[in-house]
Design a protein around this motif. Structure first.
Motif, PDB file in Angstrom:
ATOM      1  N   ASN A  38       0.931  -0.206 -10.015  1.00 45.01           N
ATOM      2  CA  ASN A  38       2.240  -0.353  -9.374  1.00 45.01           C
ATOM      3  C   ASN A  38       3.078   0.911  -9.518  1.00 45.01           C
ATOM      4  OD1 ASN A  38       1.843  -3.022  -8.431  1.00 45.01           O
ATOM      5  ND2 ASN A  38       2.124  -3.767 -10.503  1.00 45.01           N
ATOM      6  N   LYS A  39       2.509   2.006  -9.073  1.00 44.61           N
ATOM      7  CA  LYS A  39       3.147   3.314  -9.254  1.00 44.61           C
ATOM      8  C   LYS A  39       4.452   3.414  -8.467  1.00 44.61           C
ATOM      9  CE  LYS A  39      -0.572   5.304  -7.967  1.00 44.61           C
ATOM     10  NZ  LYS A  39      -1.852   5.887  -7.680  1.00 44.61           N
ATOM     11  N   PRO A  40       5.382   4.235  -8.955  1.00 41.50           N
ATOM     12  CA  PRO A  40       6.627   4.448  -8.198  1.00 41.50           C
ATOM     13  C   PRO A  40       6.344   5.110  -6.854  1.00 41.50           C
ATOM     14  CG  PRO A  40       6.846   5.237 -10.460  1.00 41.50           C
ATOM     15  CD  PRO A  40       5.389   4.944 -10.241  1.00 41.50           C
ATOM     16  N   ARG A  41       7.145   4.767  -5.888  1.00 39.35           N
ATOM     17  CA  ARG A  41       7.002   5.322  -4.543  1.00 39.35           C
ATOM     18  C   ARG A  41       8.050   6.396  -4.310  1.00 39.35           C
ATOM     19  NH1 ARG A  41       6.668  -0.919  -2.669  1.00 39.35           N
ATOM     20  NH2 ARG A  41       4.450  -0.879  -2.270  1.00 39.35           N
ATOM     21  N   ARG A  89       0.781  -1.236   0.000  1.00 34.72           N
ATOM     22  CA  ARG A  89       0.000   0.000   0.000  1.00 34.72           C
ATOM     23  C   ARG A  89       0.815   1.290   0.000  1.00 34.72           C
ATOM     24  NH1 ARG A  89      -5.357  -0.933   0.925  1.00 34.72           N
ATOM     25  NH2 ARG A  89      -5.953  -2.860   1.973  1.00 34.72           N
ATOM     26  N   ALA A  90       2.068   1.258   0.477  1.00 38.50           N
ATOM     27  CA  ALA A  90       2.766   2.532   0.707  1.00 38.50           C
ATOM     28  C   ALA A  90       3.058   3.270  -0.592  1.00 38.50           C
ATOM     29  CB  ALA A  90       4.057   2.273   1.452  1.00 38.50           C
ATOM     30  N   ASP A  91       2.756   4.575  -0.616  1.00 35.51           N
ATOM     31  CA  ASP A  91       3.186   5.395  -1.745  1.00 35.51           C
ATOM     32  C   ASP A  91       4.304   6.357  -1.356  1.00 35.51           C
ATOM     33  OD1 ASP A  91       1.449   6.820  -0.179  1.00 35.51           O
ATOM     34  OD2 ASP A  91       0.225   7.604  -1.815  1.00 35.51           O
ATOM     35  N   TYR A 144      -0.995   6.634   1.575  1.00 36.98           N
ATOM     36  CA  TYR A 144      -0.585   5.760   2.682  1.00 36.98           C
ATOM     37  C   TYR A 144       0.934   5.855   2.823  1.00 36.98           C
ATOM     38  CZ  TYR A 144      -0.279   1.648   5.721  1.00 36.98           C
ATOM     39  OH  TYR A 144      -0.058   0.804   6.780  1.00 36.98           O
ATOM     40  N   SER A 145       1.350   6.699   3.738  1.00 40.56           N
ATOM     41  CA  SER A 145       2.789   6.827   3.979  1.00 40.56           C
ATOM     42  C   SER A 145       3.190   5.937   5.145  1.00 40.56           C
ATOM     43  CB  SER A 145       3.156   8.285   4.272  1.00 40.56           C
ATOM     44  OG  SER A 145       2.381   8.787   5.340  1.00 40.56           O
TER      45      SER A 145
END
Ligand code: SF4
Length: 424
Positions: A174-177, A140-142, A250-251
């Motif tokens: 699946n975006k970059p974080r 979940r983390a972005d 969601y950090s």
């Protein structure tokens, strides 16, 4: 498991050598030699591939049979009025046996890493916190913020398995974080690949990370901060990280207690937890504490469910008594409040007992780097290599079964301590 000639291949092997408990290793055994064939990091290779010397139980440096060493250890514990049980680097079964023996003998239990675990405990006990798990962070983390600890050195596959994982469960794109490092000199080499977007550094000295986190919290609360920089970091850069956290879905703010170098690391974790709490008024955020090496999370959890407290518990009165200062083994030794040390280490040969004039019983791996001969030494197996077992992961939510890879017949800590207790 498959036989290939004289070699036996084990797939999906859990690794017991740090709190991540990666469970995707491939290990090959040829007679008594293990080789990590896939997915091992440097710590895993050092642990699995360590050449095990032969070792015998000893009394005062003299080789004896196991039952003699057990009888001597039981005799010493029976005569002791205040035994200390330290190290505690074992698995669930081993720690359950430690608790039973400590209860029976009115002893004190204190893990070798209780001090750093205690930083977290102070925050959990005084204010509470909102925490993530490895799996939730991976999925979940972005935005991932690494706070003041060299996570890649301490847990070499954290980025590979969690931050840089190619796919996640709920995010089809699946975006970059975004990855933020708070502190200079932290190893950033693993923050790379298609899942990693911006990499931001707030480059303060590691012993001033608390100042930067406090400034971040103050600005996110709308409070003024004097000057235009904090610990050498421009205030605008700190505010920019605050904006990214506010904008995130969601950090996750990550730290390893043993790696923090601030003076009062519990206060640093407290400030991080306050940032998380504040973010949850408008979005989602969580903390993630790494660590758990040498069975530290397992020891804390088992002590918790057996006694109601984390380690540093005394059974001197017959009931569990938690005191993180009085029951710290270094403090007990310094104030001569003990007459016996029982030291348990089943993973690393370097986790040796503190220097003390007390008679000492050591349950340790063969080839342990002891400075001399303890009163009793009993070689024990490593969970996940020499016998099966269970360990609890650093996020405290998963208990993983460990495999017996058949390297040696050295007994488990649980079996040795149970035999000692039966002989009391
Ligand atoms: S990161 Fe930790 S659990 Fe994973 S393979 Fe390395 S030592 Fe083992």
């Amino acid at each position: 498991m498959s036989d290939v000639g004289s070699a036996i291949e084990f797939d999906h092997v859990p690794c017991p050598f740090c709190g991540l408990l990666c469970d995707d290793l491939k290990v090959v055994r040829t007679r008594v030699t293990l080789k990590v064939a896939r997915n091992g990091c440097s710590k895993a290779i050092a642990g699995f591939e360590r050449v095990l010397p032969t070792a015998s139980p000893q009394i005062g440096g003299r080789n004896v049979r196991l039952n003699e060493a057990v009888a001597e250890a039981a005799s010493m514990i029976r005569k002791s009025s205040s035994p200390l049980y330290g190290g505690l680097a074992t698995d669930v079964g081993g720690m359950r046996s430690v608790m039973s023996l400590a209860d029976h003998s009115r002893g004190v239990v204190d893990h070798a890493f209780s001090e750093s675990v205690g930083f977290n405990m102070k925050v959990l006990q005084s204010a509470g916190w909102i925490m993530s798990t490895l799996t939730e962070t991976r999925n979940r983390a972005d935005v991932v913020v690494i706070v003041g600890s060299d996570v890649h050195t301490l847990h070499p596959r954290f980025f590979e398995r969690i931050v840089c994982a190619e796919t996640s469960m709920f995010d089809k794109a699946n975006k970059p974080r975004t990855v933020v490092f708070v502190g200079e000199g932290l190893d950033q080499s693993a923050a790379t690949g298609p899942r990693v977007g911006d990499v931001i550094t707030l480059p303060c000295a590691l012993d001033r990370v608390d100042e930067v986190v406090s400034a971040l919290l103050a600005r996110m609360r709308g409070n003024p901060v004097a000057g235009d920089s904090v610990a050498g970091v421009p205030l605008l850069a700190i505010e920019d990280v605050g904006k990214k956290l506010n904008d995130a879905d969601y950090s996750v703010l990550v730290w390893a207690p043993a790696g923090l170098q601030t003076h009062d690391s519990d206060l640093t974790i407290h400030a991080v937890s306050d940032v998380v709490r504040l973010l949850n008024k408008t979005t989602r955020a969580a903390g993630l504490s790494l660590g758990g090496d040498e069975g530290a999370t397992t020891s804390t959890s088992v002590c918790g469910w057996q006694s109601g407290f984390p380690t540093r518990v005394s059974y001197a009165t017959g009931a569990p008594d938690y005191d993180p200062l009085a029951n710290a083994i270094p403090n007990r030794l310094a104030s001569n409040e003990a007459d016996l040390l029982v030291w348990i280490a089943s993973y690393s040969p370097d986790l040796v007992p503190p220097d003390t004039g007390l008679p000492t019983i050591v349950l340790g791996p063969p080839g342990m780097n002891l400075p001399g001969s303890p009163a009793v030494f009993i070689p024990v197996g490593t969970p996940g290599i020499d016998h099966s077992g269970q360990l609890i992961r650093c996020d405290s939510v998963v208990s993983l079964p460990l495999r017996n890879l058949g390297r040696s017949n050295n007994p488990s800590v649980a079996s040795v301590l149970s035999a000692i207790e039966a002989a009391l």
